[in-house]
Motif scaffolding. Sequence first.
Motif, PDB file in Angstrom:
ATOM      1  N   LYS A 184       0.838  -1.211   0.000  1.00 41.46           N
ATOM      2  CA  LYS A 184       0.000   0.000   0.000  1.00 41.46           C
ATOM      3  C   LYS A 184       0.864   1.248   0.000  1.00 41.46           C
ATOM      4  N   SER A 185       1.921   1.242   0.780  1.00 39.54           N
ATOM      5  CA  SER A 185       2.835   2.383   0.806  1.00 39.54           C
ATOM      6  C   SER A 185       3.480   2.591  -0.563  1.00 39.54           C
ATOM      7  N   MET A 186       3.842   1.510  -1.229  1.00 37.05           N
ATOM      8  CA  MET A 186       4.454   1.604  -2.557  1.00 37.05           C
ATOM      9  C   MET A 186       3.472   2.177  -3.575  1.00 37.05           C
ATOM     10  N   ILE A 187       2.217   1.729  -3.507  1.00 35.61           N
ATOM     11  CA  ILE A 187       1.202   2.239  -4.440  1.00 35.61           C
ATOM     12  C   ILE A 187       0.961   3.717  -4.221  1.00 35.61           C
ATOM     13  N   GLU A 188       0.829   4.115  -2.967  1.00 40.52           N
ATOM     14  CA  GLU A 188       0.549   5.528  -2.667  1.00 40.52           C
ATOM     15  C   GLU A 188       1.688   6.438  -3.110  1.00 40.52           C
ATOM     16  N   SER A 189       2.919   6.002  -2.901  1.00 39.36           N
ATOM     17  CA  SER A 189       4.054   6.845  -3.290  1.00 39.36           C
ATOM     18  C   SER A 189       4.288   6.822  -4.798  1.00 39.36           C
ATOM     19  N   ASN A 190       3.648   5.898  -5.506  1.00 40.34           N
ATOM     20  CA  ASN A 190       3.836   5.772  -6.952  1.00 40.34           C
ATOM     21  C   ASN A 190       2.731   6.439  -7.748  1.00 40.34           C
ATOM     22  N   ILE A 191       1.725   6.967  -7.082  1.00 38.12           N
ATOM     23  CA  ILE A 191       0.596   7.565  -7.792  1.00 38.12           C
ATOM     24  C   ILE A 191       1.047   8.736  -8.665  1.00 38.12           C
ATOM     25  N   GLY A 192       2.043   9.474  -8.191  1.00 38.81           N
ATOM     26  CA  GLY A 192       2.531  10.613  -8.979  1.00 38.81           C
ATOM     27  C   GLY A 192       3.480  10.227 -10.093  1.00 38.81           C
ATOM     28  N   GLN A 193       4.098   9.020 -10.010  1.00 35.42           N
ATOM     29  CA  GLN A 193       5.078   8.601 -11.015  1.00 35.42           C
ATOM     30  C   GLN A 193       4.529   7.558 -11.986  1.00 35.42           C
ATOM     31  N   LEU A 194       3.706   6.658 -11.470  1.00 29.68           N
ATOM     32  CA  LEU A 194       3.112   5.575 -12.259  1.00 29.68           C
ATOM     33  C   LEU A 194       4.167   4.656 -12.874  1.00 29.68           C
ATOM     34  N   ASP A 195       5.225   4.389 -12.105  1.00 33.30           N
ATOM     35  CA  ASP A 195       6.215   3.414 -12.532  1.00 33.30           C
ATOM     36  C   ASP A 195       5.680   2.000 -12.294  1.00 33.30           C
TER      37      ASP A 195
END
Length: 457
Positions: A184-195
């Motif tokens: 969940k932490s990885m998804i939330e921090s990736n919302i702006g990058q979409l890697d």
Amino acid sequence: MKRSMKLALTFTLSIILIALIFYFYIDNKLNSGYFYEGVHVDGIELSDYSKEEAVKLLEGKKQKEIESQKMTILSERNNEFEYILPLKDLGYDYNYEKAVDEAHNVGREGSFIDRLKFINNLKKNPVNIELMYYYDPNLIDKHIDEISKMLYEEPKNASLKFDGENFHITDEVIGYEVNKVKLKSMIESNIGQLDDIYVPYEKLEPEITKKLYNKVNGLLAHFSTSFKSSASGRINNIVLSANSFKGKIVLPGEVVSYNETTGPRSSKNGYEDAPVIVNGELTPGIGGGVCQTSTTLYNTLLLADLEILERHPHSIPPAYVPKGTDAAVAGIYYDLVFKNNFDFPIYIDTKIIDKTVHFYIYGDAANRNYEIKIGTELIETIPYKTVEKLNDNLEPGTRNLLQEGRNGYKVATYKYKIVNGKVIEKTKISSDYYKEKDYIYEVGPEKEDPQEVEITD
């Protein structure tokens, strides 16, 4: 004179008119409901738009972007796994009203002169307001739950099988589950990058390993009892209850109940009528004979040096074992319960050979340097009494047996721990009292002695 006054009046009116025009221009510029030129939201110029128009403009442009935005979740443990997570499925959107309000306030704070200077400077130094996005964390949890179910790998215990001579062990299998918090932490921090992101895992260690089962390497104890004189129903019940324990593995610290292992002793479960002891009397009932199985198991447990948590003697000492070494079971009232007090598993095997029930307990025999023997001591024999009850309705001299009697016994049972043929420890494990029972007869009145009659001629 008149001409001069006229010119002065005209000049004054012109000045006033110019001032009014300038005032209205400045007032319109400062207090317009539109955005000032040079004000942007997310790089979009908003001059000449009202707030309502600006919100619609931004929504129209951003909704198309949101429809196409997504992230891909992959798994290093499963190359075929690919989970596409669209941002719209997370309730992703922007706070348009907040950004528009902030943009509209640009140049509308401070003094008249300061505002005017700031507004004129916007053309050279434009201001851009970033749109702030939001999403629903609960929707992320739903997707993570779905991913977790798809990628869960169940741990598998090692297995232990016995072919009658050798043990065969299969390896355990380590399991894996998704680390939901980290993902969940990885998804939330990736919302702006979409890697692309890879699923984080946690290992699930099996409870039972091959290393643990390797400790089952030999016979710890064996005990048997004969049921050669038993009827078919009793034989059936002994075989059925013994088979309940065949192949049973008891882990370290595990507690085992005889009654739970055999299950309800009912005709539905295959048990038949055979004599059972009720209140010291042999009475027909379902499951007769299971006490011989529990007694055989009890003696094997003692010899294996396992911990006994519950055991009960019979009211009548059975003939198939020495007094003090029997173990009665009865419904929910009497049970035989033991615990594996070792740091290794035990394996129980049973056999029926020539109307004899055998129990075997296997464990870490390679590391046992002692043996166990069981001995009993007859403390007291309590003789039965003979009781006669007078029944005047019987013929004189009649004597009928109402109840058979038996002697009572008090017995102590000991466990001996022996190393190199020498007893190093003696433990009293039970004190049993098999209650005596009186012989009871009903008797008629005594016969009258024949009267002497004098005969005379």
